[in-house]
Design a protein around this motif. Structure first.
Motif, PDB file in Angstrom:
ATOM      1  N   VAL A   3       0.848  -1.065   0.011  1.00  0.00           N
ATOM      2  CA  VAL A   3       0.233  -0.032   0.058  1.00  0.00           C
ATOM      3  C   VAL A   3       0.666   1.400  -0.122  1.00  0.00           C
ATOM      4  CG1 VAL A   3      -1.673   1.219   1.176  1.00  0.00           C
ATOM      5  CG2 VAL A   3      -1.875  -1.255   1.084  1.00  0.00           C
ATOM      6  N   GLN A   4       1.955   1.137   0.920  1.00  0.00           N
ATOM      7  CA  GLN A   4       2.810   2.506   1.004  1.00  0.00           C
ATOM      8  C   GLN A   4       3.757   2.569  -0.376  1.00  0.00           C
ATOM      9  OE1 GLN A   4       2.952   4.787   3.229  1.00  0.00           O
ATOM     10  NE2 GLN A   4       4.157   5.774   1.857  1.00  0.00           N
ATOM     11  N   ALA A   5       3.760   1.387  -0.998  1.00  0.00           N
ATOM     12  CA  ALA A   5       4.654   1.730  -2.368  1.00  0.00           C
ATOM     13  C   ALA A   5       3.654   2.144  -3.328  1.00  0.00           C
ATOM     14  CB  ALA A   5       5.134   0.228  -2.747  1.00  0.00           C
ATOM     15  N   ARG A   6       2.643   1.646  -3.429  1.00  0.00           N
ATOM     16  CA  ARG A   6       1.419   2.415  -4.413  1.00  0.00           C
ATOM     17  C   ARG A   6       1.344   3.651  -4.098  1.00  0.00           C
ATOM     18  NH1 ARG A   6      -3.145  -0.959  -3.675  1.00  0.00           N
ATOM     19  NH2 ARG A   6      -2.032  -2.726  -4.297  1.00  0.00           N
ATOM     20  N   ARG A   7       1.306   4.239  -2.874  1.00  0.00           N
ATOM     21  CA  ARG A   7       1.239   5.546  -2.446  1.00  0.00           C
ATOM     22  C   ARG A   7       2.341   6.380  -3.139  1.00  0.00           C
ATOM     23  NH1 ARG A   7      -1.261   4.288   3.394  1.00  0.00           N
ATOM     24  NH2 ARG A   7      -3.565   4.133   2.890  1.00  0.00           N
ATOM     25  N   ASP A   8       3.424   5.879  -2.825  1.00  0.00           N
ATOM     26  CA  ASP A   8       4.880   6.339  -3.163  1.00  0.00           C
ATOM     27  C   ASP A   8       4.733   6.904  -4.713  1.00  0.00           C
ATOM     28  OD1 ASP A   8       5.415   6.562  -0.717  1.00  0.00           O
ATOM     29  OD2 ASP A   8       6.912   5.023  -0.730  1.00  0.00           O
ATOM     30  N   ARG A   9       4.463   5.565  -5.478  1.00  0.00           N
ATOM     31  CA  ARG A   9       4.399   5.660  -6.960  1.00  0.00           C
ATOM     32  C   ARG A   9       3.191   6.520  -7.419  1.00  0.00           C
ATOM     33  NH1 ARG A   9       2.585   0.608 -10.365  1.00  0.00           N
ATOM     34  NH2 ARG A   9       0.478   1.586 -10.659  1.00  0.00           N
ATOM     35  N   GLN A  10       2.068   6.718  -6.628  1.00  0.00           N
ATOM     36  CA  GLN A  10       1.054   7.726  -7.148  1.00  0.00           C
ATOM     37  C   GLN A  10       1.530   9.199  -6.792  1.00  0.00           C
ATOM     38  OE1 GLN A  10      -1.906   7.025  -8.363  1.00  0.00           O
ATOM     39  NE2 GLN A  10      -2.469   9.291  -8.417  1.00  0.00           N
ATOM     40  N   ASP A  95      -7.025  -2.864  -5.976  1.00  0.00           N
ATOM     41  CA  ASP A  95      -6.472  -4.079  -6.436  1.00  0.00           C
ATOM     42  C   ASP A  95      -7.013  -4.608  -7.721  1.00  0.00           C
ATOM     43  OD1 ASP A  95      -4.993  -4.060  -4.200  1.00  0.00           O
ATOM     44  OD2 ASP A  95      -6.356  -5.566  -3.253  1.00  0.00           O
ATOM     45  N   PHE A  96      -8.322  -4.345  -8.082  1.00  0.00           N
ATOM     46  CA  PHE A  96      -8.813  -4.704  -9.312  1.00  0.00           C
ATOM     47  C   PHE A  96      -8.130  -4.127 -10.527  1.00  0.00           C
ATOM     48  CE2 PHE A  96     -11.700  -4.358 -12.988  1.00  0.00           C
ATOM     49  CZ  PHE A  96     -12.362  -5.660 -13.024  1.00  0.00           C
ATOM     50  N   TYR A  97      -7.787  -2.702 -10.308  1.00  0.00           N
ATOM     51  CA  TYR A  97      -7.053  -2.193 -11.234  1.00  0.00           C
ATOM     52  C   TYR A  97      -5.564  -2.890 -11.574  1.00  0.00           C
ATOM     53  CZ  TYR A  97     -10.695   1.178 -12.322  1.00  0.00           C
ATOM     54  OH  TYR A  97     -11.952   1.880 -12.635  1.00  0.00           O
ATOM     55  N   THR A  98      -4.872  -3.111 -10.448  1.00  0.00           N
ATOM     56  CA  THR A  98      -3.777  -3.419 -10.509  1.00  0.00           C
ATOM     57  C   THR A  98      -3.619  -4.888 -11.155  1.00  0.00           C
ATOM     58  OG1 THR A  98      -3.200  -2.243  -8.630  1.00  0.00           O
ATOM     59  CG2 THR A  98      -1.678  -3.956  -9.084  1.00  0.00           C
ATOM     60  N   TYR A 137      -8.956 -12.093 -12.792  1.00  0.00           N
ATOM     61  CA  TYR A 137     -10.039 -12.048 -11.816  1.00  0.00           C
ATOM     62  C   TYR A 137     -10.294 -13.221 -11.265  1.00  0.00           C
ATOM     63  CZ  TYR A 137     -14.354 -10.865  -9.857  1.00  0.00           C
ATOM     64  OH  TYR A 137     -15.329 -10.733  -8.939  1.00  0.00           O
ATOM     65  N   VAL A 138     -10.564 -14.416 -12.087  1.00  0.00           N
ATOM     66  CA  VAL A 138     -10.880 -15.664 -11.612  1.00  0.00           C
ATOM     67  C   VAL A 138      -9.840 -16.018 -10.460  1.00  0.00           C
ATOM     68  CG1 VAL A 138     -11.060 -18.057 -11.921  1.00  0.00           C
ATOM     69  CG2 VAL A 138     -12.287 -16.257 -13.431  1.00  0.00           C
ATOM     70  N   MET A 139      -8.541 -16.074 -10.858  1.00  0.00           N
ATOM     71  CA  MET A 139      -7.444 -16.427 -10.016  1.00  0.00           C
ATOM     72  C   MET A 139      -7.585 -15.568  -8.435  1.00  0.00           C
ATOM     73  SD  MET A 139      -4.737 -18.232  -9.424  1.00  0.00           S
ATOM     74  CE  MET A 139      -4.082 -19.111 -10.695  1.00  0.00           C
ATOM     75  N   TRP A 140      -7.610 -14.068  -8.854  1.00  0.00           N
ATOM     76  CA  TRP A 140      -7.690 -13.302  -7.564  1.00  0.00           C
ATOM     77  C   TRP A 140      -8.873 -13.702  -6.469  1.00  0.00           C
ATOM     78  CZ3 TRP A 140     -10.315  -8.194  -7.907  1.00  0.00           C
ATOM     79  CH2 TRP A 140     -10.282  -7.233  -6.683  1.00  0.00           C
ATOM     80  N   MET A 141     -10.106 -13.929  -7.283  1.00  0.00           N
ATOM     81  CA  MET A 141     -11.146 -14.091  -6.455  1.00  0.00           C
ATOM     82  C   MET A 141     -11.377 -15.707  -6.055  1.00  0.00           C
ATOM     83  SD  MET A 141     -13.148 -11.454  -5.836  1.00  0.00           S
ATOM     84  CE  MET A 141     -12.128 -10.203  -5.727  1.00  0.00           C
ATOM     85  N   HIS A 142     -10.960 -16.473  -6.882  1.00  0.00           N
ATOM     86  CA  HIS A 142     -11.161 -18.043  -6.495  1.00  0.00           C
ATOM     87  C   HIS A 142      -9.989 -18.913  -6.352  1.00  0.00           C
ATOM     88  CE1 HIS A 142     -15.374 -17.094  -7.441  1.00  0.00           C
ATOM     89  NE2 HIS A 142     -15.029 -16.343  -8.290  1.00  0.00           N
TER      90      HIS A 142
END
Length: 181
Positions: A3-10, A95-98, A137-142
Motif C-alpha cells: 500500500v505504501q509503495a502504491r502511494r509512493d508511486r502515485q 486491487d482490481f485495477y492492479t 480476475y478468477v485467480m484473484w477471487m477464486h
C-alpha cells in the motif's frame, strides 16, 4: 508495504504530471488515448460530471444488480453481480485495477501462461489482454480452477474489462459452459 509503495508511486506520478508543460501533457494524453482509450474516457467522464452518471449517458442498470455497475447479459447464468454496494464494487477496488486491468501485470501473466503451456502469443492485443484479465480476475477471487470447476465472472467486472480491452466488432463470446458444469 504494498500500500505504501502504491502511494509512493502515485505521489511520484502526480509530481511528474505537475512538472509537465502543456505540450508534454497533451502528448501524454494522446498516448493514453492510444493505449487505454476506456481509461481516458472514464477520467474525462468523471472530470465532466464529477462521477455522477447522467440519465442517457450510461446503460440501464439491471434489476439483479446491487452495485449499479452491471449491464444486461445474454444468459441467465451470466446475470451475476459482485453483490457489493456501489462504493465497494469489485471494479472500484484499487486491487482490481492492479491485478486485472494493469497492462504490465497482464503482459507478465500472458508470458507466464504462454511459456508454461508452450502456446504462441495471440497477436490480437485487446483479445489477448481481455482473456488474460478474465483469468486474472478468477485467480484473484477464486484461486486456481481446473477442468469442471468454472466460475462466472460478475457482469460489472466483465464490462469493465471489455471497456478497457474492447472487441472492435462489439461481439463477445461470453461464458461457455464446461463439460462438467
Amino acid at each position: 508495504m504494498a500500500v505504501q509503495a502504491r502511494r509512493d508511486r502515485q505521489s511520484q506520478l502526480e509530481e511528474c504530471i505537475s512538472n509537465m508543460d502543456l505540450a508534454a501533457l497533451q502528448e501524454t494524453l494522446k498516448l493514453v488515448c492510444k493505449k487505454q482509450p476506456s481509461l481516458l474516457m472514464d477520467v474525462l467522464k468523471t472530470a465532466n460530471d464529477n462521477g455522477d452518471p447522467t440519465p442517457g449517458n450510461s446503460p440501464a442498470v439491471p434489476d439483479w444488480c446491487s452495485c449499479n455497475n452491471c449491464r444486461e447479459m445474454p444468459t441467465e447464468r451470466e446475470k451475476l453481480c459482485c453483490g457489493k454496494i456501489p462504493q465497494n464494487c469489485h471494479t472500484k477496488l484499487a486491487d482490481f485495477y492492479t491485478i486485472v486491468l494493469d497492462e504490465l501485470v497482464l503482459e507478465v501473466a500472458m508470458r507466464f501462461r504462454n511459456d508454461a503451456l508452450a502456446e504462441p502469443r495471440d497477436d490480437n492485443y485487446n483479445r489477448a489482454h481481455r482473456h488474460t484479465a478474465y483469468r486474472q480476475y478468477v485467480m484473484w477471487m477464486h484461486g486456481r480452477l481446473g477442468a469442471g470447476n468454472r466460475k462466472v465472472i460478475p457482469s460489472c467486472c466483465i464490462w469493465k474489462i471489455r471497456d478497457q480491452y474492447p472487441e472492435p466488432s462489439g461481439q463477445y463470446v461470453g461464458y461457455i459452459e464446461g463439460v462438467l458444469d
